[in-house]
Design an enzyme around this catalytic site. Structure first.
Site, short mmCIF file in Angstrom:
data_model
loop_
_atom_site.label_atom_id
_atom_site.label_comp_id
_atom_site.label_asym_id
_atom_site.label_seq_id
_atom_site.Cartn_x
_atom_site.Cartn_y
_atom_site.Cartn_z
N LYS A 133 0.90 -1.16 0.00
CA LYS A 133 0.00 0.00 0.00
C LYS A 133 0.93 1.21 0.00
O LYS A 133 1.64 1.46 0.98
CB LYS A 133 -0.88 0.00 1.26
CG LYS A 133 -1.90 1.15 1.28
CD LYS A 133 -1.39 2.35 2.05
CE LYS A 133 -2.37 3.49 2.12
NZ LYS A 133 -2.33 4.38 0.96
N SER A 136 -0.84 7.75 -1.12
CA SER A 136 -1.84 8.06 -2.16
C SER A 136 -1.25 8.88 -3.31
O SER A 136 -1.72 8.76 -4.44
CB SER A 136 -3.00 8.85 -1.55
OG SER A 136 -3.45 8.20 -0.42
N GLU A 207 9.21 2.12 10.93
CA GLU A 207 10.26 3.12 10.72
C GLU A 207 9.54 4.46 10.66
O GLU A 207 8.89 4.78 9.68
CB GLU A 207 11.02 2.80 9.42
CG GLU A 207 12.41 3.39 9.41
CD GLU A 207 12.44 4.78 8.83
OE1 GLU A 207 12.23 5.74 9.61
OE2 GLU A 207 12.67 4.91 7.62
N CYS A 241 13.33 11.38 7.04
CA CYS A 241 13.14 11.00 8.45
C CYS A 241 14.46 11.09 9.18
O CYS A 241 14.55 11.63 10.28
CB CYS A 241 12.55 9.60 8.55
SG CYS A 241 13.42 8.36 7.60
P1 NDP Z 1 1.67 9.14 6.89
O1 NDP Z 1 2.35 8.39 7.95
O2 NDP Z 1 0.25 9.50 7.09
O3 NDP Z 1 1.76 8.27 5.52
C1 NDP Z 1 2.66 7.22 5.31
C2 NDP Z 1 1.92 6.02 4.74
O4 NDP Z 1 1.03 5.49 5.71
C3 NDP Z 1 1.05 6.35 3.53
O5 NDP Z 1 1.02 5.24 2.67
C4 NDP Z 1 -0.32 6.56 4.16
O6 NDP Z 1 -1.36 6.40 3.24
C5 NDP Z 1 -0.30 5.47 5.20
N1 NDP Z 1 -1.18 5.65 6.34
C6 NDP Z 1 -1.27 6.75 7.14
N2 NDP Z 1 -2.15 6.53 8.13
C7 NDP Z 1 -2.64 5.29 7.96
C8 NDP Z 1 -3.60 4.49 8.66
N3 NDP Z 1 -4.23 4.93 9.73
N4 NDP Z 1 -3.85 3.26 8.20
C9 NDP Z 1 -3.23 2.81 7.12
N5 NDP Z 1 -2.31 3.49 6.41
C10 NDP Z 1 -2.01 4.72 6.83
O7 NDP Z 1 2.49 10.41 6.57
P2 NDP Z 1 1.99 11.80 5.95
O8 NDP Z 1 2.01 11.67 4.50
O9 NDP Z 1 0.70 12.29 6.50
O10 NDP Z 1 3.13 12.75 6.50
C11 NDP Z 1 2.95 13.34 7.78
C12 NDP Z 1 4.20 13.29 8.61
O11 NDP Z 1 4.69 11.97 8.75
C13 NDP Z 1 5.37 14.04 8.03
O12 NDP Z 1 5.26 15.39 8.24
C14 NDP Z 1 6.52 13.39 8.75
O13 NDP Z 1 6.62 13.93 10.03
C15 NDP Z 1 6.09 11.95 8.87
N6 NDP Z 1 6.66 11.09 7.81
C16 NDP Z 1 7.76 10.35 8.09
C17 NDP Z 1 8.31 9.56 7.12
C18 NDP Z 1 9.53 8.75 7.37
O14 NDP Z 1 10.34 8.60 6.45
N7 NDP Z 1 9.67 8.16 8.54
C19 NDP Z 1 7.76 9.50 5.77
C20 NDP Z 1 6.58 10.29 5.59
C21 NDP Z 1 6.06 11.04 6.58
P3 NDP Z 1 -2.05 7.68 2.51
O15 NDP Z 1 -1.00 8.36 1.71
O16 NDP Z 1 -3.11 7.07 1.68
O17 NDP Z 1 -2.58 8.54 3.62
#
Ligand code: NDP
Length: 430
Positions: A133, A136, A207, A241
């Site tokens: 998954k 988006s 992670e 990250c």
């Molecule tokens: P998210 O954690 O929301 O997204 C990462 C992945 O998880 C996407 O595929 C998202 O899907 C999915 N996801 C999120 N919530 C759920 C859930 N409840 N159930 C199932 N799948 C889920 O990150 P954001 O894009 O909202 O970014 C927000 C913050 O996250 C950033 O500002 C940063 O702080 C952190 N981040 C950290 C990363 C890292 O490398 N560790 C990478 C990205 C973000 P979908 O896109 O469909 O919402």
């Protein structure tokens, strides 16, 4: 669960029953094919990345090259999963490392190919199959990766990209066919995925975010620290990250560092991400840009001083900013996922360590010093999965990568990753 999803999981399970019997060395040959495809078509894949999430194109090319290097590493890795025979009083005394089955990867947009490939390759080499998954905004990356795995010869069902909602992710984790889940993403998503995995007793690797310290001692090479610091903070538009986000600087060199750091900062100005020379692109989404702006205002409202103002250029780009912070500022406890640095002035190593560890995150801290004992002091006492000395911390396929505290748990990369989604089976007999 929708019928299409049920069918997909069943196909993955059927694929797993065949895949688990393929010898390690045979699977490695597919990764050599994948390595070649990634190298041959890197411009094409890099363009997809930049179109999807606005990373400067040169950095997208590097991302694909890093994916290819990862495939090469695992294509030639030693088989640490072969059966182990032990000397005991039993006639038969063996450990078999068995794959768990169908593993779900939930991956983010900041490194659309790297994060997914980093999860998928060792997991598949260990005899599992995966369903992905993707974020988006990265569906084209997800579709393309499935296409190239199949082109490399992997049978259908070994790597499957799925367009699914958060609710469907929850349903999948609960489904008996899914044996484990790996998430790279935010702390909030981590808590949700881990909760669902825990409720269903499924193995989980997380992670999550980070707010790494970048410590500069008074005996450091300040020019190098300033140059590396700007790169650490601003690469990938500040959306990494594992990156220096909190700059902790000894008072004796503070002024010198800040001047050099802001000079380096000026070299990063938002430009069209498709230009080869661009060093800073745009934020990946408007809501992420708006969140960063709110955090910036909150920091200022709580006493932070703007050494360089964060300036909006349109709705998704920024001229990068630098904040002078006091440790009590509530924003010091948050991750800033964009081109905004926090700088702290400290009197000595103990204070530097205290501020560095005063966070719920712990991914890859860095320390700059010319003194080996001092480097060791920080390496041993920093609460993070990794520490870099006199260089930016970068994940390296040969070395384990993972977080402490709210940055997650489990290991990615290196030989350690091969065992994350396997279980040792003990066989004894006479
Ligand atoms: P998210 O954690 O929301 O997204 C990462 C992945 O998880 C996407 O595929 C998202 O899907 C999915 N996801 C999120 N919530 C759920 C859930 N409840 N159930 C199932 N799948 C889920 O990150 P954001 O894009 O909202 O970014 C927000 C913050 O996250 C950033 O500002 C940063 O702080 C952190 N981040 C950290 C990363 C890292 O490398 N560790 C990478 C990205 C973000 P979908 O896109 O469909 O919402």
């Amino acid at each position: 669960m929708e019928q299409f999803l049920q069918n997909t999981l069943q196909n993955s399970q059927d694929a797993f029953q065949k895949w688990r019997k393929i010898p390690f060395e045979e699977i490695q040959k597919y990764f050599t094919q994948l390595f070649e495809i990634l190298n041959d078509r890197k411009q094409e894949f890099a363009t997809i990345i930049t179109q999807e999430m606005n990373k400067p194109i040169a950095q997208s090319v590097s991302e694909i090259e890093k994916c290819a290097a990862l495939c090469d590493y695992y294509a030639t890795a030693e088989n640490i999963l072969k059966t182990e025979q032990l000397e005991t009083e039993f006639q038969i005394s063996e450990i078999h490392h068995e794959p768990l089955g169908v593993i779900l990867g939930v991956m983010p947009w900041n490194f659309p190919f790297w994060q997914a490939i980093r999860f998928a390759v060792p997991t598949i080499l260990a005899g599992n199959v995966i369903v992905l998954k993707h974020a988006s905004i990265c569906e084209k990356s997800g579709e393309t990766m499935q296409e190239i795995f199949e082109k490399a010869g992997f049978p259908k069902g070994v790597f499957t990209f799925l367009k699914v909602s958060h609710t469907e992710v929850e349903e999948m984790i609960a489904h008996p066919i899914i044996s484990g889940v790996s998430l790279t993403g935010s702390e909030a998503a981590g808590r949700k995925i881990a909760e669902t995995a825990g409720k269903n007793l499924k193995k989980c690797v997380l992670e999550l975010g980070g707010s790494d310290a970048f410590i500069v001692c008074e005996d450091a090479d300040v020019s190098k620290a300033a140059k590396d610091g700007a790169q650490a903070r601003l690469q990938n538009n500040g959306q990494t990250c594992v990156a220096g986000k909190r700059f902790i600087i000894h008072e004796k060199i503070y002024q010198d560092f800040v001047e050099k750091f802001t000079e380096e900062y000026k070299k990063y100005q938002p430009e069209n991400p498709m230009n080869k020379e661009t060093k800073l692109g745009l934020m990946a989404r408007e809501d992420l840009a708006s969140d960063l702006e709110k955090q910036y205002q909150k920091a200022l409202n709580n006493g932070a001083k703007a050494i360089v103002a964060l300036e909006s250029v349109g709705s998704m780009a920024f001229k990068p900013g630098v904040l002078e912070m006091n440790p009590e500022n509530p924003i010091a406890q948050e991750e800033l996922f964009g081109p905004l640095a926090m700088v702290f002035k400290v009197k000595n190593d103990e204070e530097a360590l205290q501020i560095a560890n005063n966070t719920m995150f712990g991914l890859g801290n860095a320390v700059f010093t010319s003194n080996k004992e001092r480097a060791l002091f920080f390496a041993e006492n920093l609460e993070s999965g990794s520490v870099a000395i006199n260089q930016i911390f970068r994940s390296d396929v040969r070395l384990p990568f993972g977080g402490r505290k709210n940055s997650g748990y489990g290991v990615e990369l290196s030989m350690y990753a091969l065992k994350e989604f396997t279980a040792p089976k003990t066989i004894i007999g006479k």
